[in-house]
Design a protein around this motif. Structure first.
Motif, PDB file in Angstrom:
ATOM      1  N   GLN A  16       0.741  -1.197  -0.030  1.00  0.00           N
ATOM      2  CA  GLN A  16      -0.005   0.002  -0.005  1.00  0.00           C
ATOM      3  C   GLN A  16       1.001   1.318  -0.138  1.00  0.00           C
ATOM      4  O   GLN A  16       1.753   1.178   0.720  1.00  0.00           O
ATOM      5  CB  GLN A  16      -0.881   0.201   1.191  1.00  0.00           C
ATOM      6  N   CYS A  63     -10.994  16.708  13.194  1.00  0.00           N
ATOM      7  CA  CYS A  63     -10.011  16.245  11.914  1.00  0.00           C
ATOM      8  C   CYS A  63     -10.463  17.440  10.874  1.00  0.00           C
ATOM      9  O   CYS A  63     -11.422  17.763  10.686  1.00  0.00           O
ATOM     10  CB  CYS A  63     -10.514  14.963  11.155  1.00  0.00           C
ATOM     11  N   HIS A  70     -10.798  12.908  15.876  1.00  0.00           N
ATOM     12  CA  HIS A  70      -9.477  12.319  15.694  1.00  0.00           C
ATOM     13  C   HIS A  70      -8.281  13.380  15.097  1.00  0.00           C
ATOM     14  O   HIS A  70      -8.956  14.339  14.681  1.00  0.00           O
ATOM     15  CB  HIS A  70      -9.290  10.822  14.942  1.00  0.00           C
ATOM     16  N   ASP A  74      -4.257  11.556  11.388  1.00  0.00           N
ATOM     17  CA  ASP A  74      -4.625   9.957  11.704  1.00  0.00           C
ATOM     18  C   ASP A  74      -4.848   9.186  10.391  1.00  0.00           C
ATOM     19  O   ASP A  74      -5.645   9.555   9.541  1.00  0.00           O
ATOM     20  CB  ASP A  74      -5.839   9.877  12.469  1.00  0.00           C
ATOM     21  N   MET A  75      -4.281   7.903  10.245  1.00  0.00           N
ATOM     22  CA  MET A  75      -4.298   7.160   9.033  1.00  0.00           C
ATOM     23  C   MET A  75      -5.768   6.421   9.024  1.00  0.00           C
ATOM     24  O   MET A  75      -6.212   5.862   8.130  1.00  0.00           O
ATOM     25  CB  MET A  75      -3.134   6.159   9.021  1.00  0.00           C
ATOM     26  N   LYS A  76      -6.460   6.671  10.212  1.00  0.00           N
ATOM     27  CA  LYS A  76      -7.692   5.875  10.244  1.00  0.00           C
ATOM     28  C   LYS A  76      -8.894   6.741   9.480  1.00  0.00           C
ATOM     29  O   LYS A  76     -10.006   6.415   9.512  1.00  0.00           O
ATOM     30  CB  LYS A  76      -8.022   5.326  11.472  1.00  0.00           C
ATOM     31  N   CYS A  77      -8.422   8.220   9.330  1.00  0.00           N
ATOM     32  CA  CYS A  77      -9.405   8.890   8.763  1.00  0.00           C
ATOM     33  C   CYS A  77      -9.782   8.465   7.373  1.00  0.00           C
ATOM     34  O   CYS A  77      -9.181   7.890   6.617  1.00  0.00           O
ATOM     35  CB  CYS A  77      -8.724  10.276   8.647  1.00  0.00           C
ATOM     36  N   LYS A  78     -11.243   8.632   7.146  1.00  0.00           N
ATOM     37  CA  LYS A  78     -11.775   8.078   5.772  1.00  0.00           C
ATOM     38  C   LYS A  78     -11.343   8.781   4.764  1.00  0.00           C
ATOM     39  O   LYS A  78     -10.937   8.332   3.586  1.00  0.00           O
ATOM     40  CB  LYS A  78     -13.458   8.108   5.911  1.00  0.00           C
ATOM     41  N   LYS A  81      -7.797   7.714   4.302  1.00  0.00           N
ATOM     42  CA  LYS A  81      -7.848   6.225   3.698  1.00  0.00           C
ATOM     43  C   LYS A  81      -8.287   6.106   2.188  1.00  0.00           C
ATOM     44  O   LYS A  81      -7.570   5.284   1.178  1.00  0.00           O
ATOM     45  CB  LYS A  81      -8.935   5.307   4.606  1.00  0.00           C
ATOM     46  N   GLN A  82      -9.117   6.816   1.916  1.00  0.00           N
ATOM     47  CA  GLN A  82      -9.622   6.831   0.570  1.00  0.00           C
ATOM     48  C   GLN A  82      -8.546   7.421  -0.439  1.00  0.00           C
ATOM     49  O   GLN A  82      -8.347   6.888  -1.608  1.00  0.00           O
ATOM     50  CB  GLN A  82     -10.781   7.743   0.163  1.00  0.00           C
ATOM     51  N   ARG A  84      -5.314   7.169   0.065  1.00  0.00           N
ATOM     52  CA  ARG A  84      -4.305   6.066  -0.201  1.00  0.00           C
ATOM     53  C   ARG A  84      -4.743   4.958  -1.079  1.00  0.00           C
ATOM     54  O   ARG A  84      -3.994   4.349  -1.847  1.00  0.00           O
ATOM     55  CB  ARG A  84      -4.114   5.659   1.289  1.00  0.00           C
TER      56      ARG A  84
END
Length: 229
Positions: A16, A63, A70, A74-78, A81-82, A84
């Motif tokens: 990834q 955010c 968050h 934060d890599m958990k942010c939607k 993530k999108q 990425r």
């Protein structure tokens, strides 16, 4: 790729994509040179301040990208993530276009060009030919080792004999000491008995004979007085 005369299709592995988040503005996917923001952005509350050191953060996470509770990096942010996922798809599509799976089709992989290797033959000690000088040297060393072992065995035998003699002497001494101790105990017991007899005789003399002698002497004195002596 050919492994053991077998041809395999190769696909490039791509993990990834790594996301770059600039710590001044916390924008996703750009470098410092691409950033046009002059103020600093707080990663916790997402507020902008001229000097982040003097910033008094409320501590409430919000955010910058999605407004969630968050931090902005934060890599958990939607949103992150999108981004990425989209970047990974782009890299994979580019890799598939640039990589040609038919690059090995023109390779000749016949067994005549890649003959199997001969198996190694097992050698035995009988096949090994040793020179006469080497044999003599080895035999001499073996004789020396055997002589040393015999000397060690003789020394061990002498030590065993001496140990047995010492053990016999210790056993004899223990028996002699036991006899001496028994004799001392017998003498102590006899002395105790004699002391008891002597004590009884002394008491007898003091309590019976001496008073009787005193009475006799008193009676003799009375008789002498009566007779006028």
């Amino acid at each position: 790729m050919v492994i053991n005369y077998v041809k395999y299709d190769v696909k490039e592995y791509l993990p990834q994509a790594t996301i770059l988040i600039y710590t001044k503005c916390f924008g996703v996917g750009h470098f410092r040179k691409q950033c046009k923001q002059t103020d600093d952005t707080c990663k916790v509350c997402s507020e902008r301040y001229p000097d982040i050191i003097k910033h008094n953060c409320s501590g409430i996470a919000k955010c910058l990208h999605c407004g969630g509770d968050h931090h902005a990096n934060d890599m958990k942010c939607k949103v992150v993530k999108q981004y990425r996922a989209d970047l990974t798809k782009i890299l994979l599509s580019y890799s598939n276009k640039s990589f040609n799976n038919d690059m090995f089709n023109n390779m000749f992989t016949s067994t005549s060009e890649f003959p199997p290797l001969l198996r190694p033959t097992k050698s035995t000690i009988n096949d090994y030919k040793m020179l006469a000088g080497e044999q003599n040297g080895i035999m001499t060393k073996l004789d020396q080792i055997l002589n040393s072992i015999n000397n060690i065995n003789d020394t061990i035998g002498d030590l065993v004999k001496r140990t047995e003699q010492i053990e016999d002497w210790i056993n004899a001494k223990q028996k002699f000491d036991l006899k001496i101790n028994n004799g001392i105990r017998s003498l102590q017991h006899g002395i105790s008995r004699h002391d008891g007899v002597l004590f009884n005789q002394t008491n007898f003399i003091e309590k019976l004979i001496l008073p009787a002698m005193d009475d006799i002497m008193a009676m003799l004195s009375v008789m002498n007085v009566k007779e006028g002596r």
